[in-house]
Design a protein around this motif. Structure first.
Motif, PDB file in Angstrom:
ATOM      1  N   ALA A  96       0.835  -1.205   0.000  1.00  0.00           N
ATOM      2  CA  ALA A  96       0.000   0.000   0.000  1.00  0.00           C
ATOM      3  C   ALA A  96       0.869   1.254   0.000  1.00  0.00           C
ATOM      4  O   ALA A  96       0.576   2.236  -0.709  1.00  0.00           O
ATOM      5  N   ASN A  97       1.945   1.244   0.772  1.00  0.00           N
ATOM      6  CA  ASN A  97       2.861   2.385   0.812  1.00  0.00           C
ATOM      7  C   ASN A  97       3.484   2.650  -0.552  1.00  0.00           C
ATOM      8  O   ASN A  97       3.607   3.793  -0.984  1.00  0.00           O
ATOM      9  N   LEU A  98       3.876   1.585  -1.222  1.00  0.00           N
ATOM     10  CA  LEU A  98       4.514   1.733  -2.527  1.00  0.00           C
ATOM     11  C   LEU A  98       3.545   2.346  -3.537  1.00  0.00           C
ATOM     12  O   LEU A  98       3.936   3.205  -4.345  1.00  0.00           O
ATOM     13  N   ILE A  99       2.296   1.948  -3.483  1.00  0.00           N
ATOM     14  CA  ILE A  99       1.281   2.512  -4.388  1.00  0.00           C
ATOM     15  C   ILE A  99       1.075   3.999  -4.114  1.00  0.00           C
ATOM     16  O   ILE A  99       0.988   4.829  -5.031  1.00  0.00           O
ATOM     17  N   LEU A 100       1.000   4.366  -2.824  1.00  0.00           N
ATOM     18  CA  LEU A 100       0.805   5.768  -2.461  1.00  0.00           C
ATOM     19  C   LEU A 100       2.006   6.617  -2.856  1.00  0.00           C
ATOM     20  O   LEU A 100       1.849   7.753  -3.320  1.00  0.00           O
ATOM     21  N   ILE A 101       3.202   6.070  -2.686  1.00  0.00           N
ATOM     22  CA  ILE A 101       4.409   6.804  -3.083  1.00  0.00           C
ATOM     23  C   ILE A 101       4.397   7.055  -4.590  1.00  0.00           C
ATOM     24  O   ILE A 101       4.741   8.159  -5.064  1.00  0.00           O
ATOM     25  N   ALA A 102       3.991   6.053  -5.353  1.00  0.00           N
ATOM     26  CA  ALA A 102       3.922   6.215  -6.813  1.00  0.00           C
ATOM     27  C   ALA A 102       2.898   7.282  -7.189  1.00  0.00           C
ATOM     28  O   ALA A 102       3.128   8.081  -8.119  1.00  0.00           O
ATOM     29  N   ALA A 103       1.780   7.327  -6.478  1.00  0.00           N
ATOM     30  CA  ALA A 103       0.745   8.321  -6.769  1.00  0.00           C
ATOM     31  C   ALA A 103       1.245   9.740  -6.487  1.00  0.00           C
ATOM     32  O   ALA A 103       1.055  10.662  -7.294  1.00  0.00           O
ATOM     33  N   VAL A 104       1.904   9.923  -5.329  1.00  0.00           N
ATOM     34  CA  VAL A 104       2.416  11.251  -4.981  1.00  0.00           C
ATOM     35  C   VAL A 104       3.546  11.652  -5.920  1.00  0.00           C
ATOM     36  O   VAL A 104       3.630  12.814  -6.353  1.00  0.00           O
ATOM     37  N   ALA A 105       4.420  10.710  -6.260  1.00  0.00           N
ATOM     38  CA  ALA A 105       5.504  11.012  -7.192  1.00  0.00           C
ATOM     39  C   ALA A 105       4.946  11.416  -8.554  1.00  0.00           C
ATOM     40  O   ALA A 105       5.478  12.322  -9.214  1.00  0.00           O
ATOM     41  N   GLY A 106       3.873  10.764  -8.974  1.00  0.00           N
ATOM     42  CA  GLY A 106       3.241  11.132 -10.236  1.00  0.00           C
ATOM     43  C   GLY A 106       2.722  12.554 -10.207  1.00  0.00           C
ATOM     44  O   GLY A 106       2.846  13.306 -11.189  1.00  0.00           O
ATOM     45  N   ALA A 107       2.143  12.953  -9.048  1.00  0.00           N
ATOM     46  CA  ALA A 107       1.647  14.323  -8.921  1.00  0.00           C
ATOM     47  C   ALA A 107       2.792  15.337  -8.945  1.00  0.00           C
ATOM     48  O   ALA A 107       2.658  16.438  -9.485  1.00  0.00           O
ATOM     49  N   ILE A 108       3.938  14.955  -8.380  1.00  0.00           N
ATOM     50  CA  ILE A 108       5.084  15.870  -8.352  1.00  0.00           C
ATOM     51  C   ILE A 108       5.668  16.067  -9.741  1.00  0.00           C
ATOM     52  O   ILE A 108       5.959  17.199 -10.163  1.00  0.00           O
ATOM     53  N   PHE A 109       5.802  14.988 -10.496  1.00  0.00           N
ATOM     54  CA  PHE A 109       6.511  15.064 -11.775  1.00  0.00           C
ATOM     55  C   PHE A 109       5.619  15.451 -12.963  1.00  0.00           C
ATOM     56  O   PHE A 109       6.131  15.634 -14.058  1.00  0.00           O
ATOM     57  N   THR A 110       4.314  15.569 -12.732  1.00  0.00           N
ATOM     58  CA  THR A 110       3.459  16.049 -13.828  1.00  0.00           C
ATOM     59  C   THR A 110       3.456  17.564 -13.926  1.00  0.00           C
ATOM     60  O   THR A 110       2.912  18.128 -14.875  1.00  0.00           O
ATOM     61  N   GLY A 111       4.030  18.256 -12.944  1.00  0.00           N
ATOM     62  CA  GLY A 111       4.262  19.694 -13.035  1.00  0.00           C
ATOM     63  C   GLY A 111       3.006  20.532 -13.114  1.00  0.00           C
ATOM     64  O   GLY A 111       2.183  20.561 -12.199  1.00  0.00           O
ATOM     65  N   ASP A 112       2.836  21.249 -14.247  1.00  0.00           N
ATOM     66  CA  ASP A 112       1.745  22.217 -14.403  1.00  0.00           C
ATOM     67  C   ASP A 112       0.378  21.569 -14.264  1.00  0.00           C
ATOM     68  O   ASP A 112      -0.558  22.188 -13.754  1.00  0.00           O
ATOM     69  N   LEU A 113       0.236  20.319 -14.710  1.00  0.00           N
ATOM     70  CA  LEU A 113      -1.056  19.645 -14.624  1.00  0.00           C
ATOM     71  C   LEU A 113      -1.483  19.492 -13.167  1.00  0.00           C
ATOM     72  O   LEU A 113      -2.635  19.759 -12.815  1.00  0.00           O
ATOM     73  N   SER A 114      -0.551  19.089 -12.298  1.00  0.00           N
ATOM     74  CA  SER A 114      -0.852  18.940 -10.877  1.00  0.00           C
ATOM     75  C   SER A 114      -1.165  20.296 -10.253  1.00  0.00           C
ATOM     76  O   SER A 114      -2.052  20.413  -9.405  1.00  0.00           O
ATOM     77  N   TYR A 115      -0.451  21.330 -10.684  1.00  0.00           N
ATOM     78  CA  TYR A 115      -0.665  22.675 -10.158  1.00  0.00           C
ATOM     79  C   TYR A 115      -2.078  23.150 -10.469  1.00  0.00           C
ATOM     80  O   TYR A 115      -2.781  23.676  -9.608  1.00  0.00           O
ATOM     81  N   LYS A 116      -2.521  22.938 -11.698  1.00  0.00           N
ATOM     82  CA  LYS A 116      -3.865  23.364 -12.095  1.00  0.00           C
ATOM     83  C   LYS A 116      -4.936  22.538 -11.380  1.00  0.00           C
ATOM     84  O   LYS A 116      -5.962  23.076 -10.962  1.00  0.00           O
ATOM     85  N   SER A 117      -4.703  21.247 -11.249  1.00  0.00           N
ATOM     86  CA  SER A 117      -5.670  20.383 -10.567  1.00  0.00           C
ATOM     87  C   SER A 117      -5.806  20.764  -9.101  1.00  0.00           C
ATOM     88  O   SER A 117      -6.903  20.798  -8.551  1.00  0.00           O
ATOM     89  N   ALA A 118      -4.663  21.059  -8.459  1.00  0.00           N
ATOM     90  CA  ALA A 118      -4.686  21.459  -7.050  1.00  0.00           C
ATOM     91  C   ALA A 118      -5.438  22.775  -6.878  1.00  0.00           C
ATOM     92  O   ALA A 118      -6.207  22.944  -5.927  1.00  0.00           O
ATOM     93  N   HIS A 119      -5.220  23.714  -7.800  1.00  0.00           N
ATOM     94  CA  HIS A 119      -5.919  25.002  -7.733  1.00  0.00           C
ATOM     95  C   HIS A 119      -7.430  24.807  -7.878  1.00  0.00           C
ATOM     96  O   HIS A 119      -8.218  25.465  -7.189  1.00  0.00           O
ATOM     97  N   ALA A 120      -7.824  23.884  -8.751  1.00  0.00           N
ATOM     98  CA  ALA A 120      -9.246  23.619  -8.949  1.00  0.00           C
ATOM     99  C   ALA A 120      -9.893  22.993  -7.710  1.00  0.00           C
ATOM    100  O   ALA A 120     -11.089  23.172  -7.467  1.00  0.00           O
ATOM    101  N   LEU A 121      -9.111  22.277  -6.921  1.00  0.00           N
ATOM    102  CA  LEU A 121      -9.622  21.637  -5.704  1.00  0.00           C
ATOM    103  C   LEU A 121      -9.620  22.577  -4.503  1.00  0.00           C
ATOM    104  O   LEU A 121     -10.023  22.183  -3.407  1.00  0.00           O
TER     105      LEU A 121
END
Length: 271
Positions: A82-107
């Motif tokens: 479970a930890n490995l899956i969560l780490i992959a999810a957070v890492a994906g959010a970090i490395f997607t850059g502008d997409l994560s920034y816009k999604s976070a702003h929308a939330l």
């Protein structure tokens, strides 16, 4: 000072991060210090596990112990996955850059600085990564303990049994301690995630997670039960009832009730 303001955006974020680090890294040392004076799960469970190892060493049939160890290994494997899956999810959010920034702003997440947002996500990932390392090390140590338990000889005297108990406990206890640290990492990962909504939620979540862990360690029903269990075990004489394996004597097993009833029926018919 200007660097801190430039990096964190405000002093409040920096202060909240310091509160989080103090709670996260300071919780276990404080817990160990308090466990010397008052009963907490951390200390009581150590006594209970050591008593288990005492019984395991003198138990001739260890299927019960192997089942318990297997349950622990399955739990560690589940949490590590479970930890490995969560780490992959957070890492994906970090490395997607502008997409994560816009999604976070929308939330409605605080996005006053893209660098600060990445720092917040990185903090969550660091907490999860530390927990993953705890689970992995717990698994390895449990495997070492299993090998040690399997190597305990059957024909053993009380003095040797105590020595083997200490040796196995010194391997098994750190494994369980690392497993507890890994589970605790989830609490502080959630607290770190609260930083996404601002510094005040981070500080409150950090203090709240620490208070919840402290209450469960000392005031919960499980804590009271383990404290009583510890007291009973400390009063219990060891080793428990001497097994025939200790003195080399093999006692004849009494006939069971069914055999005795069959003899009675035969005698009745003969009469």
């Amino acid at each position: 000072m200007e660097l801190i303001v430039k990096l964190f955006g405000s002093w409040r974020d920096f202060a909240a991060l310091l509160v989080f680090i103090f709670c996260w890294l300071g919780y276990e040392p404080v817990l160990k210090a308090l466990s010397k004076k008052s009963g907490v799960i951390f200390k009581d469970l150590t006594i209970v596990r050591r008593a288990w190892m005492k019984e395991m060493v003198i138990r001739s049939f260890k299927l019960y112990d192997s089942n318990l160890i297997g349950h622990g290994v399955n739990s560690m494997s589940f949490f590590a996955s479970a930890n490995l899956i969560l780490i992959a999810a957070v890492a994906g959010a970090i490395f997607t850059g502008d997409l994560s920034y816009k999604s976070a702003h929308a939330l409605g997440i605080d996005t006053s600085s893209s660098a600060l947002l990445l720092m917040k996500l990185a903090l969550v990932m660091v907490c999860l990564a530390r927990g993953l390392l705890n689970f992995i090390w717990a698994l390895r140590q449990t495997n070492y303990a299993v090998a040690a338990m399997g190597a305990v000889p059957e024909n053993i005297d009380p003095q040797s049994a105590q020595a083997f108990t200490e040796a196995v406990s010194d391997i098994f206890e750190p494994a369980m301690s690392n497993f507890s640290q890994g589970v605790r990492g989830y609490y502080f990962s959630l607290a770190a995630a609260a930083w996404l909504f601002g510094p005040i939620p981070l500080a409150l979540a950090s203090i709240g997670a620490t208070a919840l862990l402290a209450w469960r360690q000392s005031r919960s029903q499980a804590a009271r039960g383990l404290r009583r269990m510890r007291e009973l075990l400390e009063e219990h004489p060891y080793p428990t009832r001497t097994r025939p394996i200790y003195d080399g004597k093999i006692e004849d097993e009494p006939e069971n009730a069914a055999s005795q009833q069959d003899k009675t029926n035969i005698e009745t018919k003969a009469g």
